[in-house]
Write a protein that holds these residues in place. Structure first.
Motif, PDB file in Angstrom:
ATOM      1  N   GLU A 108      86.570  18.782  56.882  1.00  0.00           N
ATOM      2  CA  GLU A 108      86.600  19.968  57.827  1.00  0.00           C
ATOM      3  C   GLU A 108      87.268  19.159  58.929  1.00  0.00           C
ATOM      4  O   GLU A 108      88.343  19.488  59.895  1.00  0.00           O
ATOM      5  N   ALA A 109      86.548  18.163  59.437  1.00  0.00           N
ATOM      6  CA  ALA A 109      86.576  17.335  60.770  1.00  0.00           C
ATOM      7  C   ALA A 109      87.982  16.423  60.664  1.00  0.00           C
ATOM      8  O   ALA A 109      88.942  16.274  61.687  1.00  0.00           O
ATOM      9  N   ALA A 110      88.365  15.888  59.389  1.00  0.00           N
ATOM     10  CA  ALA A 110      89.532  15.277  59.192  1.00  0.00           C
ATOM     11  C   ALA A 110      90.984  16.244  59.110  1.00  0.00           C
ATOM     12  O   ALA A 110      91.973  15.751  59.540  1.00  0.00           O
ATOM     13  N   TYR A 111      90.658  17.521  58.831  1.00  0.00           N
ATOM     14  CA  TYR A 111      91.641  18.496  58.834  1.00  0.00           C
ATOM     15  C   TYR A 111      91.422  19.625  59.831  1.00  0.00           C
ATOM     16  O   TYR A 111      91.406  20.804  59.310  1.00  0.00           O
ATOM     17  N   PRO A 112      91.311  19.480  61.098  1.00  0.00           N
ATOM     18  CA  PRO A 112      90.942  20.544  62.009  1.00  0.00           C
ATOM     19  C   PRO A 112      92.119  21.539  61.926  1.00  0.00           C
ATOM     20  O   PRO A 112      91.610  22.836  62.147  1.00  0.00           O
ATOM     21  N   ALA A 113      93.023  21.620  61.452  1.00  0.00           N
ATOM     22  CA  ALA A 113      94.318  22.571  61.435  1.00  0.00           C
ATOM     23  C   ALA A 113      94.151  23.386  59.751  1.00  0.00           C
ATOM     24  O   ALA A 113      94.809  24.365  59.796  1.00  0.00           O
ATOM     25  N   ALA A 114      93.285  22.726  59.351  1.00  0.00           N
ATOM     26  CA  ALA A 114      93.261  23.435  57.641  1.00  0.00           C
ATOM     27  C   ALA A 114      92.568  24.919  57.703  1.00  0.00           C
ATOM     28  O   ALA A 114      91.669  25.186  58.323  1.00  0.00           O
ATOM     29  N   GLN A 115      93.250  25.621  56.927  1.00  0.00           N
ATOM     30  CA  GLN A 115      92.994  27.068  56.722  1.00  0.00           C
ATOM     31  C   GLN A 115      91.686  27.318  56.058  1.00  0.00           C
ATOM     32  O   GLN A 115      90.758  28.041  56.152  1.00  0.00           O
ATOM     33  N   ALA A 116      91.638  26.302  54.896  1.00  0.00           N
ATOM     34  CA  ALA A 116      90.461  26.344  54.121  1.00  0.00           C
ATOM     35  C   ALA A 116      90.206  24.917  53.674  1.00  0.00           C
ATOM     36  O   ALA A 116      91.323  24.320  53.465  1.00  0.00           O
ATOM     37  N   VAL A 117      88.991  24.515  53.408  1.00  0.00           N
ATOM     38  CA  VAL A 117      88.688  23.334  52.731  1.00  0.00           C
ATOM     39  C   VAL A 117      87.578  23.652  51.742  1.00  0.00           C
ATOM     40  O   VAL A 117      86.610  24.331  51.928  1.00  0.00           O
TER      41      VAL A 117
END
Length: 336
Positions: free
Chosen positions: A193-202
């Motif tokens: 989640e920290a590596a993909y701050p714009a992610a809608q879901a992880v």
């Protein structure tokens, strides 16, 4: 989980009940003690008999077998009662209450919960919800869950005077391992989640036979999937980005029951459709949560004729175990 693990977990749950102690009686297990152990193992195995009832093509059977109403919480008392009656038929005089209660615990904690914590998931809320729920903590077959239980059962058989303590210690080792997996899953989920701050879901998924490295899929804006691996001691390593294609199928194709079942199974679907030489369509539905260096290794292939009837359906696993191992090694060699 696999049936061996279910049965061993059931045996361990049966061992949690303190055996009857009758003053002045010889040190022999009472009918209730024996019935409890037998019923616990039966109760842990009985839900998977629903595979005998599954009907339809290979895709429908693969997705519905082992995940029918017998795997629902509402059916647990009936499964436990069936195991109880079978065990009491073998051991006359066994008391109903302890056998039934232990069997009920075995259904829930030796079968439904282990199926729930795998990546494949299960439908525990039937008939109220058809959703396939999953906690993604372990693979369906995880030797580090099974081996302590198996070793404990063998030692308990050889050291019968201390069989109960041996089974409980082996169960404690397996539970501790699952607890470690839960903690690892939580830590790695936060890292992705920290590596993909714009992610809608992880989502983070277990990797076969690996304890320290997991797979992940992040859903990015624009319906894009980012897939890769994340080790316990390092940052996420992205292997691929792909557009989500689960909704690209025509509505009349999505309405086919087999296609609909496969789409409901795929949480990160990669869908491809192409015409067949003899007419009709070939639909391939893969799920990116099962990937090897970004390439899906598990997919359902469905052939439809001109009237949208299923003429062929199969599960593709990406090759044999040896082929997958070769792909894995070649990917490791090619990695920078």
């Amino acid at each position: 989980m696999d049936n061996l693990t279910h049965g061993l977990l059931g045996l361990a749950i049966g061992a949690m009940r303190k055996p009857d102690v009758r003053p002045g009686a010889p040190e022999r297990a009472s009918p209730t003690d024996r019935a409890v152990l037998v019923a616990s193992v039966l109760a842990a195995e009985l839900p998977d008999l629903d595979t005998l009832l599954a009907r339809g093509d290979a895709v429908t059977v693969a997705l519905q077998a082992h995940r029918g109403l017998s795997h629902a919480l509402v059916a647990a008392p009936l499964v436990a009662l069936t195991a109880t009656l079978a065990a009491r038929a073998l051991f006359r005089g066994a008391r109903l209450a302890p056998v039934f209660l232990t069997s009920l615990a075995s259904v829930v904690f030796a079968h439904l919960l282990p199926d729930l914590w795998t990546g494949w998931g299960t439908r525990v809320l039937l008939p109220f919800s058809d959703s396939r729920l999953s906690l993604d903590w372990t693979m369906v077959v995880d030797p580090w869950v099974t081996l302590p239980l198996l070793a404990g059962a063998i030692l308990a058989w050889r050291r019968r005077a201390d069989w109960r303590r041996t089974l409980l210690w082996s169960a404690a080792c397996s539970v501790a391992y699952v607890g470690f997996r839960v903690a690892t899953w939580a830590v790695l989920t936060q890292r992705v989640e920290a590596a993909y701050p714009a992610a809608q879901a992880v989502r983070v998924f277990p990797l076969p036979f690996s304890v320290s490295t997991w797979r992940y899929v992040a859903t990015l804006p624009g319906d894009v999937f980012a897939a890769g691996e994340v080790p316990l001691a390092g940052p996420p390593s992205e292997a691929r980005r792909a557009e989500a294609t689960g909704s690209t199928l025509p509505e009349h194709v999505q309405a086919v029951p087999t296609v609909r079942e496969a789409l409901a199974w795929a949480r990160f679907p990669l869908v491809h459709m192409e015409p067949l030489a003899e007419g009709g369509q070939k639909v391939r539905i893969a799920d990116l949560r099962y990937h090897l260096r970004g390439e899906p290794t598990l997919a359902f292939v469905i052939h439809l004729d001109a009237s949208n009837a299923v003429t062929h359906a199969q599960l593709e696993r990406g090759g044999s175990a040896s082929e997958l191992l070769r792909k894995w090694r070649s990917a490791d060699t090619a990695a920078p």
